[in-house]
Design an enzyme around this catalytic site. Structure first.
Site, PDB file in Angstrom:
ATOM      1  N   ARG A  40    -134.927  43.629  62.209  1.00  0.00           N
ATOM      2  CA  ARG A  40    -135.900  44.400  61.406  1.00  0.00           C
ATOM      3  C   ARG A  40    -137.111  44.735  62.256  1.00  0.00           C
ATOM      4  O   ARG A  40    -137.616  45.841  62.244  1.00  0.00           O
ATOM      5  CB  ARG A  40    -136.312  43.616  60.147  1.00  0.00           C
ATOM      6  N   TYR A  78    -142.947  68.178  48.794  1.00  0.00           N
ATOM      7  CA  TYR A  78    -141.587  67.793  48.394  1.00  0.00           C
ATOM      8  C   TYR A  78    -141.618  67.059  47.048  1.00  0.00           C
ATOM      9  O   TYR A  78    -142.488  66.205  46.814  1.00  0.00           O
ATOM     10  CB  TYR A  78    -141.017  66.890  49.498  1.00  0.00           C
ATOM     11  N   ASP A 134    -146.178  66.481  57.057  1.00  0.00           N
ATOM     12  CA  ASP A 134    -144.723  66.398  56.901  1.00  0.00           C
ATOM     13  C   ASP A 134    -144.138  67.616  57.623  1.00  0.00           C
ATOM     14  O   ASP A 134    -144.304  68.748  57.189  1.00  0.00           O
ATOM     15  CB  ASP A 134    -144.367  66.396  55.404  1.00  0.00           C
ATOM     16  N   LYS A 185    -132.664  65.965  57.426  1.00  0.00           N
ATOM     17  CA  LYS A 185    -132.533  67.415  57.412  1.00  0.00           C
ATOM     18  C   LYS A 185    -132.177  67.929  58.816  1.00  0.00           C
ATOM     19  O   LYS A 185    -131.121  67.592  59.323  1.00  0.00           O
ATOM     20  CB  LYS A 185    -133.816  68.025  56.846  1.00  0.00           C
TER      21      LYS A 185
END
Ligand SMILES: *Cc1c(COP(=O)(O)O)cnc(C)c1O
Length: 379
Positions: free
Chosen positions: A46, A98, A170, A195
């Site tokens: 992690r 978004y 973003d 994306k």
């Protein structure tokens, strides 16, 4: 190194242990420590994993940052980035972000005491007027989803600096191929790597990138503390996707220009939204801050024409959420991606029921036009 070369040779370009040109998937949750109490490079996955670290180094390079952080989704990257702030802090946020970001802000972050003012970030006066004593950041998307509105990153970053705020962008729609917000004065860039960066509709991932050492230290702490990290298999897939971003974007954008010309001259189409439209409000800013106009295009059918019938009539172009894959994807924001936004707010923000968003893929342009043409003939 030029951008297209960085995509291939940026970051860590070979595996130090073996010389492998493709960085291996290190599927190990923990790492052997040779000295008790030493400071091993890898201890627990992690905190750090060599495959994820290679991806992060590559992403830092292509966004002109100094540090990047990979997450299990774009939403996780955005959530972790907002976790830099504390209850009582205020953030100015764009009105056309978004849908999932809108939901995160309203249904989650506000419960933890973060305050938000929503503004149209194209309007610099409105951005500055929204700043309060407790404001800590300005958060924006450009071009936006789904109306492809363009905001001036450099001008907003200047306002932010004047008031000692962070600018967060973003950059999902533009991709680093077209736009590097850190070079324009932003402090943090976030991505839904699901994306264009992944590019093949086969991985969900997110990224945060910065060029500020203090923010990098804080993001590393939060990434490890919150733990919404990207696994090694997905890190590898994403790295593989990124290597072809340049070649994909060239074809994506060529096709989009052709489809733009087609839609613009179609008498069943009322409006076309595309940053490369010379008549659009954002065109001059887009030309100034972007290297290309991207491959997202939205359009409204004439009033009374049936958007549902149109998208269901397409044979080649997939009716699906998401964007940025090699296959063309189409959707109706009001029913799909932006359904979480109450209708009256959606309409106020210009997202009509007839609005259709198209993510133009890399298929042959003549097949795409033929598919659109036959669907138009059905309405
Ligand atoms: C998809 C998307 C997100 C969310 O990313 P996920 O990977 O789906 O969590 C954030 N911002 C924009 C602009 C997006 O298109």
């Amino acid at each position: 190194m030029k951008f297209n070369t960085k995509l291939i040779h940026g970051g860590i370009s070979e595996d130090k242990a073996t010389g492998a040109v493709s960085i291996p998937v290190y599927r190990s949750s923990t790492f052997h420590q040779h000295v008790l109490g030493g400071e091993p490079k890898w201890e627990y996955a992690r905190t750090g994993n060599p495959t994820r670290a290679a991806l992060e180094a590559l992403v830092a390079d292509i966004e002109d940052g100094t540090a990047a952080f990979a997450f299990a989704s774009g939403s996780a990257a955005i959530h972790t980035t907002f976790s830099l702030f504390s209850a009582g802090d205020h953030i100015v946020i764009g009105n056309d972000v978004y849908g999932g970001t809108f939901r995160l802000v309203n249904k989650v972050l506000k419960r933890f005491g973060l305050e938000f003012t929503v503004v149209d970030t194209r309007d610099l006066d409105a951005v500055e007027k929204a700043i309060q004593d407790n404001t800590v950041a300005i958060y924006l998307e450009t071009p936006t989803n789904p109306l492809l509105h363009v905001s001036d990153i450099h001008a907003i970053a200047e306002i932010a600096k004047k008031h000692d705020l962070k600018t967060i962008v973003d950059n999902t729609f533009a991709t680093p191929y077209n736009q590097n917000p850190l070079d324009l004065g932003a402090n943090i860039v976030v991505h839904s790597a699901t994306k264009y960066l992944g590019g093949h509709s086969d991985v969900v991932a997110g990224l945060a990138v910065t060029n500020d050492p203090k923010i990098a230290e804080d993001l590393a702490f939060l990434q490890n503390s919150i733990g919404s990290t990207l696994g090694p298999d997905d890190s590898w897939l994403l790295m593989r996707g990124i290597k072809t971003l340049g070649v994909r974007m060239r074809v994506h954008q060529e096709n989009t220009q052709i489809i733009y010309d087609y839609l613009k001259n179609n008498d069943k189409v009322a409006n076309v939204y595309y940053p490369g439209d010379p008549e659009s409000e954002g065109y001059e800013i887009a030309k100034k801050q972007m290297h290309g106009f991207g491959a997202m295009i939205s359009f409204e059918l004439n009033e009374g024409l049936d958007a549902k019938k149109f998208v269901e009539s397409l044979n080649l172009i997939d009716l699906a959420e998401s964007l940025g894959g090699i296959e063309s994807l189409i959707e109706v924001p009001a029913v799909m991606t932006h359904a979480a936004i109450p209708r009256e707010i959606r309409l106020k923000n210009g997202i009509k029921d007839e609005l259709i968003r198209l993510s133009v893929g890399v298929e042959d342009d003549t097949d795409l036009i033929a598919d659109l043409e036959q669907a138009f003939s059905k309405i």
